[in-house]
Design a protein around this motif. Structure first.
Motif, PDB file in Angstrom:
ATOM      1  N   ASP A   1       0.833  -1.212   0.000  1.00 17.44           N
ATOM      2  CA  ASP A   1       0.000   0.000   0.000  1.00 17.44           C
ATOM      3  C   ASP A   1       0.860   1.251   0.000  1.00 17.44           C
ATOM      4  N   ASP A   2       1.883   1.291   0.859  1.00 17.37           N
ATOM      5  CA  ASP A   2       2.807   2.431   0.886  1.00 17.37           C
ATOM      6  C   ASP A   2       3.491   2.582  -0.466  1.00 17.37           C
ATOM      7  N   PHE A   3       3.923   1.434  -0.985  1.00 18.45           N
ATOM      8  CA  PHE A   3       4.676   1.378  -2.232  1.00 18.45           C
ATOM      9  C   PHE A   3       3.838   1.971  -3.369  1.00 18.45           C
ATOM     10  N   ARG A   4       2.550   1.551  -3.420  1.00 24.11           N
ATOM     11  CA  ARG A   4       1.645   2.065  -4.446  1.00 24.11           C
ATOM     12  C   ARG A   4       1.480   3.565  -4.335  1.00 24.11           C
ATOM     13  N   LEU A   5       1.257   4.030  -3.094  1.00 24.95           N
ATOM     14  CA  LEU A   5       1.081   5.471  -2.885  1.00 24.95           C
ATOM     15  C   LEU A   5       2.323   6.220  -3.323  1.00 24.95           C
ATOM     16  N   ASN A   6       3.495   5.680  -2.959  1.00 24.33           N
ATOM     17  CA  ASN A   6       4.738   6.349  -3.315  1.00 24.33           C
ATOM     18  C   ASN A   6       4.994   6.336  -4.811  1.00 24.33           C
ATOM     19  N   LEU A   7       4.455   5.335  -5.526  1.00 25.20           N
ATOM     20  CA  LEU A   7       4.643   5.284  -6.974  1.00 25.20           C
ATOM     21  C   LEU A   7       3.973   6.475  -7.649  1.00 25.20           C
ATOM     22  N   TYR A   8       2.799   6.851  -7.134  1.00 24.25           N
ATOM     23  CA  TYR A   8       2.060   7.929  -7.774  1.00 24.25           C
ATOM     24  C   TYR A   8       2.398   9.309  -7.207  1.00 24.25           C
ATOM     25  N   GLU A   9       3.277   9.334  -6.184  1.00 22.67           N
ATOM     26  CA  GLU A   9       3.575  10.603  -5.523  1.00 22.67           C
ATOM     27  C   GLU A   9       4.261  11.589  -6.461  1.00 22.67           C
ATOM     28  N   GLU A  10       3.911  12.850  -6.312  1.00 20.88           N
ATOM     29  CA  GLU A  10       4.727  13.915  -6.883  1.00 20.88           C
ATOM     30  C   GLU A  10       5.910  14.074  -5.940  1.00 20.88           C
ATOM     31  N   GLU A  11       6.904  14.844  -6.332  1.00 18.17           N
ATOM     32  CA  GLU A  11       8.118  14.929  -5.530  1.00 18.17           C
ATOM     33  C   GLU A  11       8.418  16.345  -5.074  1.00 18.17           C
ATOM     34  N   VAL A  12       9.184  16.445  -3.974  1.00 22.06           N
ATOM     35  CA  VAL A  12       9.728  17.744  -3.567  1.00 22.06           C
ATOM     36  C   VAL A  12      11.246  17.615  -3.586  1.00 22.06           C
ATOM     37  N   PHE A  13      11.902  18.712  -3.935  1.00 16.68           N
ATOM     38  CA  PHE A  13      13.354  18.732  -4.018  1.00 16.68           C
ATOM     39  C   PHE A  13      13.875  19.694  -2.968  1.00 16.68           C
ATOM     40  N   VAL A  14      14.721  19.183  -2.073  1.00 19.54           N
ATOM     41  CA  VAL A  14      15.243  20.018  -0.987  1.00 19.54           C
ATOM     42  C   VAL A  14      16.768  19.895  -0.948  1.00 19.54           C
ATOM     43  N   PHE A  15      17.399  20.864  -0.277  1.00 16.12           N
ATOM     44  CA  PHE A  15      18.852  20.910  -0.236  1.00 16.12           C
ATOM     45  C   PHE A  15      19.389  20.664   1.172  1.00 16.12           C
ATOM     46  N   THR A  16      20.550  19.981   1.252  1.00 17.06           N
ATOM     47  CA  THR A  16      21.265  19.855   2.518  1.00 17.06           C
ATOM     48  C   THR A  16      22.034  21.160   2.732  1.00 17.06           C
ATOM     49  N   PRO A  17      22.583  21.396   3.946  1.00 21.06           N
ATOM     50  CA  PRO A  17      23.367  22.621   4.181  1.00 21.06           C
ATOM     51  C   PRO A  17      24.542  22.766   3.202  1.00 21.06           C
ATOM     52  N   LYS A  18      25.062  21.610   2.708  1.00 21.26           N
ATOM     53  CA  LYS A  18      26.188  21.679   1.755  1.00 21.26           C
ATOM     54  C   LYS A  18      25.734  21.936   0.321  1.00 21.26           C
ATOM     55  N   GLY A  19      24.401  21.995   0.126  1.00 22.54           N
ATOM     56  CA  GLY A  19      23.881  22.261  -1.219  1.00 22.54           C
ATOM     57  C   GLY A  19      23.580  21.024  -2.030  1.00 22.54           C
ATOM     58  N   ASP A  20      23.684  19.812  -1.408  1.00 21.79           N
ATOM     59  CA  ASP A  20      23.326  18.583  -2.132  1.00 21.79           C
ATOM     60  C   ASP A  20      21.809  18.512  -2.281  1.00 21.79           C
ATOM     61  N   LEU A  21      21.365  18.118  -3.468  1.00 19.50           N
ATOM     62  CA  LEU A  21      19.929  18.035  -3.757  1.00 19.50           C
ATOM     63  C   LEU A  21      19.416  16.650  -3.375  1.00 19.50           C
ATOM     64  N   ARG A  22      18.306  16.605  -2.617  1.00 18.80           N
ATOM     65  CA  ARG A  22      17.673  15.320  -2.276  1.00 18.80           C
ATOM     66  C   ARG A  22      16.214  15.393  -2.678  1.00 18.80           C
ATOM     67  N   ARG A  23      15.694  14.272  -3.196  1.00 15.21           N
ATOM     68  CA  ARG A  23      14.289  14.262  -3.605  1.00 15.21           C
ATOM     69  C   ARG A  23      13.504  13.339  -2.685  1.00 15.21           C
ATOM     70  N   LEU A  24      12.317  13.797  -2.311  1.00 16.58           N
ATOM     71  CA  LEU A  24      11.426  13.017  -1.449  1.00 16.58           C
ATOM     72  C   LEU A  24      10.017  13.127  -2.006  1.00 16.58           C
ATOM     73  N   PRO A  25       9.115  12.202  -1.629  1.00 16.85           N
ATOM     74  CA  PRO A  25       7.729  12.338  -2.102  1.00 16.85           C
ATOM     75  C   PRO A  25       7.086  13.597  -1.532  1.00 16.85           C
ATOM     76  N   LYS A  26       6.141  14.153  -2.278  1.00 17.93           N
ATOM     77  CA  LYS A  26       5.398  15.313  -1.790  1.00 17.93           C
ATOM     78  C   LYS A  26       4.692  14.912  -0.492  1.00 17.93           C
ATOM     79  N   GLY A  27       4.725  15.806   0.504  1.00 15.56           N
ATOM     80  CA  GLY A  27       4.122  15.480   1.799  1.00 15.56           C
ATOM     81  C   GLY A  27       5.147  15.003   2.813  1.00 15.56           C
ATOM     82  N   ALA A  28       6.412  14.818   2.364  1.00 12.61           N
ATOM     83  CA  ALA A  28       7.464  14.365   3.283  1.00 12.61           C
ATOM     84  C   ALA A  28       7.746  15.451   4.318  1.00 12.61           C
ATOM     85  N   THR A  29       8.097  15.013   5.531  1.00 14.31           N
ATOM     86  CA  THR A  29       8.354  15.936   6.640  1.00 14.31           C
ATOM     87  C   THR A  29       9.847  15.998   6.951  1.00 14.31           C
TER      88      THR A  29
END
Length: 565
Positions: A394-422
């Motif tokens: 169920d989680d897997f299915r939800l994550n398959l259809y998720e849109e994504e958010v792109f955030v940066f670490t303090p060093k400027g590395d880009l990480r992607r997570l599903p939309k709604g991630a905390t």
């Protein structure tokens, strides 16, 4: 029930020959001189073994195999290894050939994928429900080599295309399986065309009346829609040509399933769905000029038609993790109608149509790493024996259809997570230990709690404390499968530790009272105090929720009972 033993008819022979020719035409570009022998061998094996085998639908297995192979090459865009595996898949599934025989005749690449397909076939032969614990093995197989997934998706697509030949019950079972797992997988792998067709076919067999209604309406409005598209495109064509761009421009009607979802979501009738189609502009240009020319086209479009700034979607700067790159804008066309315009290059369009497979032709595209990471995460979660398979799927299915958010670490590395991630999801994404000790974060230089929902472009610095421990209510804070799995494991570790402390505490107190803590006594105590498990019992002792004196009183009472007995 169709006769599964009847010989191949003259019409079927024609269909097989036509499918064979189509496969050869589709494969022309991918076959090297050295490959021909092995492909012929695969076809020969399929011919020898599958001539009189029929599928449950009554379709000759050989025709099905040839069609899967054609889909794999033409619509998914895979190479000769996957072509060979597609031809052998059905005869392997029917037990007409063994992995050992395949190993004798074909190379290691073919054997590796066929072993994955064999595990999948084995699960299907056992009638495994996709909601059962066993299905984890299937997903684990998928995650080993992504081509196993792609061959299975091609097989399911071919099955869906011939689903009217199946009985009603099979139609419902196959449709629900495709809707539940394979369409979301196709979406996640960037196979948007296949995903859309799968969803339409699922709707055709599960919501027939609405499917027919929308199909009829689309047919009735086709002439007016084509006329409008021509009017909208004409001034753009002229301007793009004047600017010296090499392009293709066309209107694309939305799928029946997506129109139905818009009607339901917006609670409107068919006539009130304003974006029944989208305009796609595809530029043929050098890879180094791609972004600049896409933005140039965007400028031309928005000079001609007023854009809605809130509807701009820029997947050029940061592509989706499945490799999708495109620029989407919504503009006000003639008669005050909002029209979506998608701008991309020929390379981007091929990746959008054929997803992951197209990456193997365009080496060095950075977004490919996203898929590798995704498959690694899937493997990690599946290999954890503590994960409940149904929860995971169920989680897997939800994550398959998720849109994504792109955030940066303090060093400027880009990480992607599903939309709604905390913030807490982000902490666990960095490392389990960081997640377990997380107390909050500084996002864009401001202090926020672990519950803060991440937004595109946020710069996130996780704050930790050595005194912090994971809490059960954190499960409602995290939204990613990865974080939830790691958190559940951490909570279990804490519970085990607390239970051990409780056991030692009780044993020590009983020893002082000249009593011994035996396994038999523990069983009696758990039953008497109505605990679900020994761990829960000892945890409550450790946390003083259950007083050791109450345990002592129970033991003394039992002894008195034995004495009087």
């Amino acid at each position: 029930m169709p006769n599964l033993n009847k010989p191949i008819s003259p019409q079927e022979r024609k269909d097989i020959l036509q499918s064979y020719k189509s496969l050869l035409e589709a494969s022309e570009a991918i076959i090297q001189p050295g490959d021909v022998k092995m492909i012929r061998e695969a076809i020969a094996v399929s011919l020898r073994k599958a001539t009189h085998i029929r599928r449950i639908s009554g379709t000759p297995a050989l025709l099905h195999s040839l069609e899967i192979a054609r889909i794999v090459v033409e619509e998914v865009g895979l190479g000769r290894t996957s072509l060979i595996c597609s031809l052998l898949y059905d005869v392997l599934r029917n037990g007409e050939i063994t992995i050992e025989e395949i190993r004798e005749q074909f190379d290691d690449h073919v054997v590796l994928i066929m072993e994955g397909l064999h595990k999948v076939a084995d699960l299907y032969n056992r009638n495994t429900s996709i909601k059962s614990e066993n299905f984890r093995k299937l997903l684990l197989t998928f995650a080993q080599d992504v081509r196993v997934i792609l061959v299975i998706i091609a097989d399911r697509l071919r099955t869906m295309r011939t689903l009217e030949r199946y009985d009603r019950q099979s139609q419902e079972v196959i449709s629900s399986e495709v809707a539940y797992l394979y369409a979301p997988m196709a979406h996640r792998l960037g196979l948007y065309t296949i995903k859309s067709e799968m969803e339409d076919l699922v709707m055709k067999f599960t919501n027939r009346e609405m499917y027919k209604f929308i199909a009829k309406k689309l047919n009735e409005t086709k002439r007016a829609r084509d006329k409008y598209i021509s009017e909208f495109i004409a001034p753009l064509k002229k301007e793009l040509s004047d600017q010296g761009l090499d392009f293709d421009i066309k209107g694309r009607t939305k799928t029946i399933n997506s129109i139905f979802h818009k009607m339901r979501k917006q609670n409107v009738e068919f006539e009130q769905v304003y974006d029944l189609f989208a305009i796609r502009i595809i530029i043929d240009t050098d890879i180094k000029k791609e972004k600049a020319e896409c933005w140039k086209v965007y400028s031309i479009v928005t000079d001609k038609y007023q854009p809605n700034p809130s509807r701009l979607r820029d997947w050029l700067s940061v592509p989706k993790s499945n490799g999708y790159e495109s620029l989407h804008t919504t503009v006000l066309g003639p008669n005050h109608k909002w029209i979506e315009v998608q701008i991309r290059t020929k390379r981007m369009d091929e990746i959008a149509e054929k997803g992951l497979a197209a990456h193997w032709r365009y080496k060095g595209i950075k977004s490919e790493r996203g898929l590798d990471q995704w498959l690694t995460n899937v493997r990690e979660i599946l290999e954890n024996p503590e994960v409940n398979a149904v929860d995971f799927i169920d989680d897997f299915r939800l994550n398959l259809y998720e849109e994504e958010v792109f955030v940066f670490t303090p060093k400027g590395d880009l990480r992607r997570l599903p939309k709604g991630a905390t913030v807490l999801d982000f902490a666990f994404d960095i490392h389990s230990e960081v997640g377990k000790k997380c107390v909050g974060a500084r996002v864009n230089q401001k202090n926020v709690s672990i519950k803060y929902e991440l937004r595109n472009g946020d710069q996130v610095e996780i704050q930790t404390s050595s005194n912090q421990e994971p809490k059960r209510d954190w499960l409602s804070v995290v939204s990613t499968s990865r974080a939830r799995t790691k958190l559940k494991q951490a909570l279990r570790d804490i519970e085990y530790k607390e239970a051990e402390i409780g056991r030692e505490m009780l044993a020590r107190r009983l020893k002082n009272w000249k009593m011994e803590l035996t396994d038999q006594l523990i069983g009696q105590l758990v039953k008497h105090f109505r605990y679900k498990s020994v761990h829960d019992f000892f945890r409550d002792i450790a946390e003083d929720n259950l007083d050791a004196v109450a345990v002592k009183d129970y033991i003394l009472k039992e002894r008195e009972g034995e004495g009087t007995g």
